[in-house]
Write an enzyme that holds these catalytic residues in place. Sequence first.
Site, short mmCIF file in Angstrom:
data_model
loop_
_atom_site.label_atom_id
_atom_site.label_comp_id
_atom_site.label_asym_id
_atom_site.label_seq_id
_atom_site.Cartn_x
_atom_site.Cartn_y
_atom_site.Cartn_z
N ASP A 222 3.97 8.71 9.27
CA ASP A 222 3.88 7.27 9.06
C ASP A 222 4.25 6.49 10.32
O ASP A 222 5.18 6.84 11.04
CB ASP A 222 4.87 6.92 7.94
CG ASP A 222 4.94 5.44 7.65
OD1 ASP A 222 3.91 4.90 7.24
OD2 ASP A 222 6.01 4.84 7.84
N GLU A 295 -0.67 8.45 11.37
CA GLU A 295 -1.07 7.06 11.13
C GLU A 295 -0.68 6.22 12.34
O GLU A 295 0.49 5.95 12.57
CB GLU A 295 -0.36 6.50 9.90
CG GLU A 295 -0.85 5.10 9.58
CD GLU A 295 0.20 4.17 8.97
OE1 GLU A 295 -0.21 3.28 8.22
OE2 GLU A 295 1.39 4.30 9.26
C1 NAG Z 1 -0.48 2.91 5.56
C2 NAG Z 1 0.99 3.12 5.60
O1 NAG Z 1 1.47 4.21 5.40
N1 NAG Z 1 1.76 2.09 5.84
C3 NAG Z 1 3.20 2.17 5.87
C4 NAG Z 1 3.64 2.08 7.28
O2 NAG Z 1 5.01 2.10 7.36
C5 NAG Z 1 5.65 1.05 6.69
C6 NAG Z 1 7.11 1.24 6.88
O3 NAG Z 1 7.46 2.57 6.64
C7 NAG Z 1 5.26 1.01 5.22
O4 NAG Z 1 5.72 -0.17 4.64
C8 NAG Z 1 3.76 1.03 5.08
O5 NAG Z 1 3.39 1.15 3.73
#
Ligand code: NAG
Length: 576
Positions: A222, A295
Amino acid sequence: MLIKSIALCSLLLALALPALAEVGWWRSAQFYQIYPRSFKDSDGDGIGDLNGITQQLEYLKEIGITATWLSPIFTSPMADFGYDVADFYNIDPLFGTMQDFDKLLARAKQLDIKIILDFVPNHSSDECDWFKRSAAGEPEYKDFYVWHTGKVVNGIRQPPNNWISVFRGSMWTWHEGRQAYYLHQFLAKQPDLNYRNPKVIEAMKDVLRFWLRKGVYGFRIDAVPHVFEIAADKNGNWPDEPRNEAVSDPEDYTYLNHIYTTHQPETIDLVYQFREVMEDLDRELGGDDRVLLTEAYAPLNVLMQYYGNGTHNGSQIPFNFELLGNVNRESNAYQYAELLHNWLDNMPAGQVANWVLGNHDSSRIGSRLGADRIDATNMLLLTLPGISVNYQGEEIGMTDVWISWKDTVDPQACQSNEQEFERLTRDPVRTPFQWSDEAQAGFSNGASTWLPLASDYKLVNVKRERGIPLSHLNIYKQLRALRDEPSMQHGDVTISAIGPNVLAFKRSLSGHNSFITVWNINDNVEAVNLDSVFTSLSSQLKYVVVNDKSVRRKNDLTYANSLLLMPKEAVVLSTL
Ligand SMILES: CC(=O)N[C@H]1CO[C@H](CO)[C@@H](O)[C@@H]1O
Ligand SMILES: *[C@@H]1O[C@H](CO)[C@@H](O)[C@H](O)[C@H]1NC(C)=O
Ligand SMILES: *[C@@H]1O[C@H](CO)[C@@H](O)[C@H](O)[C@H]1NC(C)=O
Ligand SMILES: [Ca+2]
Ligand SMILES: [Ca+2]
């Protein structure tokens, strides 16, 4: 005797099978994102859970999924619905127990579905033991997080610099106990781990090792670009970030250009280090490859480095957000073609592409591009070369659900106000999965659900769509079946925009049938000559997948040089 030796044979076979490690199983796999809170509730509390996922794994088999990644299931106060992890080694009771997780793994193994976990490296919860110890100044943990005593201006204490958090307001929060500010790129309840402390990196690698040894096949990492901040100067300070003059709201994340808090050069090397952990565990445990999905919303040239740099391997699947981030209702075929090329043409040799159109943070495809483009985009995802990544519910055509301010629970929206929340809320894409037309859409047998159900769930659900030949679900399944064709697995791709309205691409492999995906993006009837853009087609082509806009049926024939397309029609054709 005969029976005995057959039994012996199959016993030997069974013993021999696990040794046949499937190297590269992921190279043309179908990944599916489960948002556990909203997939299936097994105990009636209105929140999805692990036993719910286990119950429904057969559904993933039905639609031909290879691997599923679960949004976080770890112990968490749920300030950001699990993206605030309090214990990286445990399951949150809301989702179940470690035994439930073991059962899920065992069932997944029986069905040959791989389980991938979400890994949130940037931060923990402020309720994590590490943070409590850090705040207390325990020597081992003192520098596990990013602390600063702040600066004093005109006798008033202030944060060390102007950095703004993704979820609005200062990136720094004062901690009374420690008498210092701590850094948080997201919520104040999500303090950032200090990646300039090697002990933190080692601690996080241990987390990866633990779950791999349990039997997961990898991680989706993430928010990678946020992991590192710029190193502090010799006085222990960090520079202010420059203004983005286009934005005037000083609380908004986009008010600054995040040149010191995202995409620091060390990030790439960290991904390589995480991959090394995967490869170490491949050697330790044997069996099929472990994978990393990352990601990162980043410029293409940066993303391509995530794959590896020649001497080091990186993420096998750096999420490709080219489409997700750049197409809208007005996008034309030239733009689609360019976005597809962007990835394919820039990818390092030997790597494979991946295609992502949705996740729990982004408006659903049917809402973003129009409900009459759902099948077409699934067609892209499943007939382009490489890996498809599907967010739960896109295969049945779920759309965004409007949720009032009163019912809004997403922290990103709740941190704002009644005027702004609709722009920020991610709740509309996180509503319960629609299994059937029964109460609570078959998601739960409780009296209520944590987010409201879609009002159209009696029309849009798995049970009903199974019975409709050209439902989103059945088109998805047909596309999935087609992926087993050699040209789909290993073939080349040639992409062409035939004017602004028609996107077409051909998958071909010498000695096998070619397949041509053709999509009429807009509302005109279009007549196209496929011979003008593709070589070596047969003069007639066969329809293998059609959508509900088509007047033609599966197995009908058409001339390649005069294909007629209805408004929004999307089809896959095959050479004869
Ligand atoms: C798409 C995704 O996973 N978004 C996450 C990115 O990180 C933040 C903080 O951990 C999350 O709030 C999001 O949902
Ligand atoms: C690849 O990355 C490693 C680790 O970050 C680095 O040491 C090496 O110099 C890089 N190689 C090239 C060719 O850039
Ligand atoms: C990179 O991965 C490939 C495929 O798994 C492997 O053969 C190769 O040895 C790895 N390279 C390095 C530098 O680890
Ligand atoms: Ca539950
Ligand atoms: Ca960070």
